[in-house]
Write a protein that holds these residues in place. Structure first.
Motif, short mmCIF file in Angstrom:
data_model
loop_
_atom_site.label_atom_id
_atom_site.label_comp_id
_atom_site.label_asym_id
_atom_site.label_seq_id
_atom_site.Cartn_x
_atom_site.Cartn_y
_atom_site.Cartn_z
N GLU A 1 2.02 6.62 -7.20
CA GLU A 1 0.37 7.39 -7.09
C GLU A 1 1.08 8.88 -7.13
O GLU A 1 0.66 10.04 -8.73
CB GLU A 1 -1.03 7.58 -6.16
CG GLU A 1 -1.29 6.52 -6.71
CD GLU A 1 -2.57 6.38 -6.51
OE1 GLU A 1 -3.36 6.71 -4.88
OE2 GLU A 1 -3.70 4.81 -6.24
N LEU A 2 1.50 8.87 -6.25
CA LEU A 2 2.38 11.01 -5.83
C LEU A 2 3.37 10.70 -6.97
O LEU A 2 3.41 11.74 -7.49
CB LEU A 2 2.90 10.51 -4.31
CG LEU A 2 1.69 11.19 -3.48
CD1 LEU A 2 2.71 10.74 -1.99
CD2 LEU A 2 1.11 12.16 -3.53
N GLU B 1 0.93 -1.36 0.16
CA GLU B 1 -0.13 -0.11 0.00
C GLU B 1 0.92 0.94 0.03
O GLU B 1 0.88 2.01 -0.80
CB GLU B 1 -1.08 0.22 1.39
CG GLU B 1 -2.53 -1.18 0.64
CD GLU B 1 -2.90 -0.18 0.16
OE1 GLU B 1 -4.08 0.41 -0.17
OE2 GLU B 1 -3.33 -0.78 -1.27
N ARG C 1 2.04 2.27 -3.63
CA ARG C 1 1.45 2.61 -4.01
C ARG C 1 0.86 3.45 -4.07
O ARG C 1 1.03 4.50 -5.00
CB ARG C 1 -0.82 1.85 -4.23
CG ARG C 1 -0.95 1.30 -4.79
CD ARG C 1 -3.08 0.84 -4.64
NE ARG C 1 -3.20 1.21 -3.60
CZ ARG C 1 -4.08 2.20 -3.86
NH1 ARG C 1 -4.60 3.28 -4.32
NH2 ARG C 1 -4.71 2.34 -1.82
N TYR C 2 0.74 4.67 -3.09
CA TYR C 2 0.63 5.56 -2.86
C TYR C 2 1.76 6.08 -2.92
O TYR C 2 1.55 7.51 -3.48
CB TYR C 2 0.30 6.02 -0.86
CG TYR C 2 -1.18 5.37 -0.58
CD1 TYR C 2 -2.11 5.86 -1.24
CD2 TYR C 2 -1.03 5.04 0.77
CE1 TYR C 2 -3.59 6.01 -0.46
CE2 TYR C 2 -2.31 4.08 1.14
CZ TYR C 2 -3.52 4.93 0.03
OH TYR C 2 -4.92 4.51 0.95
#
Length: 290
Positions: A148-149, A141, A144-145
């Motif tokens: 995206e950033l 996770e 994933r974050y």
């Protein structure tokens, strides 16, 4: 007048033929380049597919021969995009997609993957019960974050790109620099909590898991990572920087303020992490801790 008209007609015919040949040449060249690009794309895709298939076989052997639970085995052998193996391959794919497949590359990537997955399986299997869950799903996770950033926020991406500013990147194109920076960021996220099992086993404070994680990454993964990065053609000075930054990010990921251990200290000053700090360089102390 008749001669002149015939001459003009003859000239027009020759011009039309020349124009036709020119356009046909342009068309043929365009068609050839399209087929070449398509062929190269298929070749690159095939190389990545071959590498993925070979690494999955190695992972199957690693997981099935481990003494972890069936639930952990199912998770690490999962094929969904959010499972550990597909995420690992997505991290290295931008670096290998232009590299010709070979058994040497396959072995180097497999060795690197096994070193990472061994610690990842341990983290997932031995998630300390006294904290909010930090099994490997948490690491996925975080990756994933961060991804995206990196893709959506220019300021965050610029900060990541600054990691490489201390070395000469003039010989690299923009896409390569982006790929190197994203690999650095995502690798640190992927491995950032691998220190939890040893931290719990030793009965140390939660804060020490970052130090232990940096040590584990340095001792068990760094050399395999170096061999991989060298194989894909990353310059040596950038390899040194990337490996150092990954270790640094793991070491400081739960710190309120980034600080370094003092390079010179009094003899045998006990630190709160359970080891003694001497006059040696702090990096050597990190290697020898515990």
């Amino acid at each position: 007048t008749k001669i002149t008209t015939n001459s003009i007609k003859s000239y027009n015919i020759k011009f039309e033929k020349t124009l036709f040949i020119f356009y046909y040449f342009i068309y043929s060249t365009h068609k050839f380049m399209y087929r070449l690009q398509k062929s190269l794309a298929v070749h690159k895709k095939k190389s990545v597919q071959q590498l993925t298939a070979a690494c999955r076989l190695c992972l199957n052997s690693l997981v099935n021969n481990s003494d972890c639970s069936n639930a952990t085995k199912d998770y690490f052998l999962g094929k969904e995009p959010s499972h550990p193996f597909p995420v690992f391959m997505s991290i290295i794919e931008p670096l290998v997609k232009n590299i010709e497949y070979s058994h040497d590359l396959e072995q180097i990537v497999a060795d690197y993957m096994n070193a990472v997955m061994t610690l990842a399986i341990c983290q997932h299997e031995q998630d300390p019960e006294m904290y909010v869950s930090h099994d490997f799903r948490h690491s996925i996770e975080v990756d994933r974050y961060a991804t995206e950033l990196f893709k959506q926020l220019p300021k965050f991406r610029s900060t990541c790109l600054n990691f490489l500013k201390s070395v000469d990147t003039n010989q690299l194109n923009e896409e390569t620099i982006l790929n190197y920076s994203e690999f650095l960021l995502r690798t640190a996220c992927y491995e950032h909590d691998i220190g939890y099992p040893l931290q719990a086993k030793r009965g140390l404070s939660k804060a020490s898991h970052a130090i232990i994680g940096a040590q584990e990454s340095q001792e068990h993964i760094a050399n395999k990572r170096r061999a991989f990065l060298k194989k894909i053609g990353m310059p040596d000075d950038i390899i040194d920087l990337v490996i150092s930054k990954i270790n640094d990010l793991i070491l400081n990921h739960n710190a309120d303020v980034k600080t370094e251990l003092p390079k010179v200290a009094k003899e045998k000053v006990e630190l709160p992490f359970g080891f003694l700090h001497t006059r040696e360089n702090h990096k050597n102390i990190l290697r020898k801790a515990y």
